[in-house]
Design an enzyme around this catalytic site. Structure first.
Site, PDB file in Angstrom:
ATOM      1  N   SER A 146       0.823  -1.198   0.000  1.00 53.52           N
ATOM      2  CA  SER A 146       0.000   0.000   0.000  1.00 53.52           C
ATOM      3  C   SER A 146       0.862   1.254   0.000  1.00 53.52           C
ATOM      4  O   SER A 146       1.661   1.451  -0.905  1.00 53.52           O
ATOM      5  CB  SER A 146      -0.968  -0.029   1.184  1.00 53.52           C
ATOM      6  OG  SER A 146      -1.913   1.007   1.097  1.00 53.52           O
ATOM      7  N   ASP A 303      -2.848   6.155  -3.943  1.00 53.20           N
ATOM      8  CA  ASP A 303      -1.662   5.509  -3.383  1.00 53.20           C
ATOM      9  C   ASP A 303      -1.170   4.419  -4.341  1.00 53.20           C
ATOM     10  O   ASP A 303      -1.802   4.138  -5.361  1.00 53.20           O
ATOM     11  CB  ASP A 303      -1.945   4.973  -1.978  1.00 53.20           C
ATOM     12  CG  ASP A 303      -2.873   3.776  -1.959  1.00 53.20           C
ATOM     13  OD1 ASP A 303      -3.524   3.493  -2.984  1.00 53.20           O
ATOM     14  OD2 ASP A 303      -2.966   3.105  -0.908  1.00 53.20           O
ATOM     15  N   ASP A 305      -1.105   1.176  -4.687  1.00 54.00           N
ATOM     16  CA  ASP A 305      -1.932   0.068  -5.174  1.00 54.00           C
ATOM     17  C   ASP A 305      -3.364   0.509  -5.477  1.00 54.00           C
ATOM     18  O   ASP A 305      -4.223  -0.319  -5.754  1.00 54.00           O
ATOM     19  CB  ASP A 305      -1.924  -1.107  -4.203  1.00 54.00           C
ATOM     20  CG  ASP A 305      -2.651  -0.816  -2.899  1.00 54.00           C
ATOM     21  OD1 ASP A 305      -2.528   0.314  -2.403  1.00 54.00           O
ATOM     22  OD2 ASP A 305      -3.333  -1.721  -2.368  1.00 54.00           O
ATOM     23  N   ASP A 307      -5.943   1.750  -3.841  1.00 54.00           N
ATOM     24  CA  ASP A 307      -7.147   1.504  -3.054  1.00 54.00           C
ATOM     25  C   ASP A 307      -7.507   2.706  -2.174  1.00 54.00           C
ATOM     26  O   ASP A 307      -8.596   2.763  -1.617  1.00 54.00           O
ATOM     27  CB  ASP A 307      -7.040   0.221  -2.221  1.00 54.00           C
ATOM     28  CG  ASP A 307      -5.925   0.252  -1.188  1.00 54.00           C
ATOM     29  OD1 ASP A 307      -5.130   1.214  -1.165  1.00 54.00           O
ATOM     30  OD2 ASP A 307      -5.842  -0.713  -0.392  1.00 54.00           O
TER      31      ASP A 307
END
Length: 578
Positions: A146, A303, A305, A307
């Site tokens: 993340s 961010d 990734d 999400d």
């Protein structure tokens, strides 16, 4: 085995990857660092695992990835042949070693005869969630840490519904992982052989197109972009959202899209930011520069990734204000419900979901539209779990958490920054036609429901000693609970580890949520404070929520509450240190 014995086992293993072998030799010069690399197994918890990349049982490397994958394989094997044939979809982000870890996971599973589907390049986490459902796979894996610093990577596991594994299934997988004694001796077959056998299949464009088609369904006004002059500045912060967000905006006919060029391409070092975290204003530095250059109306940052998403809006003085996760959530929820009501499509059985550390403002907004709201534990998998539970009973309309995660369309079952980006732009474009900014609408929401304000403080406590200190802090608040703060009396305490809510008069009631090492205080004036250890970082977090009748009053009140509480924490740390 002691940590020294584990370190020696790695040193004696001749097949250890060459770069890890060299790093291991360097670690031997510092016994404390060597101990930290081996003093425990990298914990595979209910959300998967996350850690610093490097050699050791407490690090992310091909061997700990194989161990996690072998545990998942054993779990899938127990579910039978159909589960093996349905297989596992695997995605990865732009971090160091992400492609390698994804393929190691695939090889470990495929060697055991489990079908795997591996994306042919980096993809957002929510697209993996969608892919699991689209392919009818039995499980999914995302290699990502993340918004953690560049030295980290991680491994998250998803179930057949496209959500992160539920507690019961996660416990079974954890048990299988923990049964594996030696991660170094897990055998994997050759990648090309497994591809020839059809056990590793590469996926990509077909899933992209299907995901983009579903993204179009969340729009309340799919043709709004055709004649909108809204100017959008977007940065993927060197991560995975560049193509899906831009493709989605273009499919919705928005014309003025400006990408921050310095942050457009993947970069595992995230070299233009101190942290690739859209919660932090510093991550918006280049986006703000670009916004001022092109006179942008809205800035969005995702961010690595994809999400989580941060949103900044232009104020009347030309400066940009970064919205909090709670503010963005309230705005998006308000927009969705307002538009559905206006079009006559607001269902009678609608439901909104949020976490226990998320602002109460969302619940107030939902209630004003006759929409049910429900709180869940921190972690989007609990929202996904409720979506499944209520299917056919309630119509899911929106889910969010204060840490910049949102879900609108349930074709994905994890927070989705791509969805949120498209909806935030649409809301901004809609209100611009009315002569308003998103910030103007936020003030209207506050004026209607009250000036809710939230805050977060955290302590980073790394290593073995830090983990012990975090547990001691929580234990101290359990044995000596708060009774008041700034003369405001505590009304009730919820301890999610014991599952008991204790009222001021001593009465106890059961909490209908899963067990979790979290404590939440409720005060008589509506203030609340929540304590929880981070599940992904070496931190303990302290959440604060208050309400007042103006911005100034709520800000002043929040500052006082935070300062008073953190003094309490500092006092406990001093006692612990003795």
């Amino acid at each position: 085995m002691t940590w020294k014995e584990k370190a020696e086992r790695w040193s004696q293993f001749e097949q250890v990857q060459e770069d890890l072998k060299l790093e291991l030799q360097n670690l031997k010069q510092d016994e404390k660092l060597l101990e930290d690399a081996f003093y425990k197994e990298l914990e595979f918890g209910t959300g998967g695992m996350r850690g610093v990349i490097g050699p050791g049982t407490n690090r992310m490397n091909i061997y700990t990835v194989r161990k996690a994958s072998a545990g998942l394989a054993a779990y899938i094997e127990e579910q039978g042949l159909e589960a093996k044939h349905r297989g596992v979809a695997i995605a990865y982000d732009s971090r160091h070693m992400s492609p390698e870890f994804a393929m190691e996971a695939a090889k470990t599973l495929a060697t055991r005869g489990i079908q795997t589907y591996v994306f042919d390049g980096l993809r957002p986490t929510p697209e993996l969630s969608f892919a699991v459902r689209y392919l009818h796979a039995f499980a999914g894996i995302v290699i990502t840490a993340s918004h953690n610093p560049p030295e980290y990577n991680g491994y998250k596991v998803y179930g057949p519904d496209g959500a992160q594994l539920g507690l019961a299934a996660a416990d079974e997988v954890i048990g299988k992982v923990n049964e594996i004694e030696n991660e170094l001796t897990i055998e994997v077959n050759d990648e090309n052989e497994l591809k020839e056998q059809g056990l590793i299949t590469m996926i990509g464009e077909n899933i992209d197109r299907a995901y983009n088609q579903k993204l179009m369904t969340i729009s309340e006004h799919p043709h709004l972009g055709e004649d909108s002059d809204i100017k959008i500045v977007f940065t993927p912060l060197h991560g995975t959202a560049n193509k899906p967000v831009r493709n989605g905006l273009q499919s919705l006919h928005y014309k003025h899209i400006y990408t921050v060029k310095e942050q457009e391409l993947p970069d595992p070092n995230f070299s233009t930011v101190a942290s690739p975290n859209p919660e932090e204003r510093s991550a918006f530095h280049l986006a703000i520069e670009e916004g001022k250059r092109v006179n942008g109306d809205i800035l969005i940052a995702t961010d690595p990734d994809a999400d989580r998403i941060g949103v900044a809006v232009k104020m009347q003085d030309g400066e940009y204000t970064l919205l909090s996760g709670n503010q963005t959530g309230a705005l998006l929820l308000h927009y969705v419900l307002t538009q559905k009501k206006a079009k006559g499509t607001l269902p009678d059985n609608g439901i909104m979901m949020k976490t226990i550390v998320t602002s109460e403002l969302g619940s107030k907004v939902a209630a004003s539209f006759g929409v049910k709201s429900e709180d869940v534990l921190t972690g989007f998998k609990f929202i996904a779990e409720k979506i499944n539970e209520y299917e056919g009973t309630y119509k899911f309309l929106f889910g969010y958490e204060e840490s910049y995660g949102y879900l609108i369309g349930d074709f994905a079952r994890d927070k989705d920054a791509v969805q949120a980006a498209l909806l935030a732009v649409e809301a901004a474009a809609f209100y611009k036609k009315e002569g308003k900014s998103l910030y103007d609408v936020l003030i209207e929401i506050y004026e209607t429901h009250g000036y809710y304000m939230e805050g977060l403080e955290s302590l980073t406590l790394k290593g073995k000693e830090g983990a012990e200190t975090i547990q001691q802090i929580l234990s101290s608040f359990r044995s000596e609970p708060l009774t008041e703060l700034e003369t405001i009396k505590v009304n009730a305490v919820e301890d999610y580890l014991t599952g008991i809510r204790t009222e001021l008069d001593g009465a106890e009631n059961q909490i209908s949520l899963p067990k979790s090492n979290v404590i939440k205080y409720f005060f008589k004036d509506g203030t609340w404070i929540c304590l929880r250890p981070s599940g992904t970082e070496p931190k303990i977090k302290f959440y604060f929520g208050i309400t007042a009748d103006s911005f100034e009053a709520s800000s002043e009140k929040l500052d006082k509450i935070k300062e008073s509480f953190m003094k309490n924490v500092e006092n406990k740390l001093q006692v612990i240190a003795k």
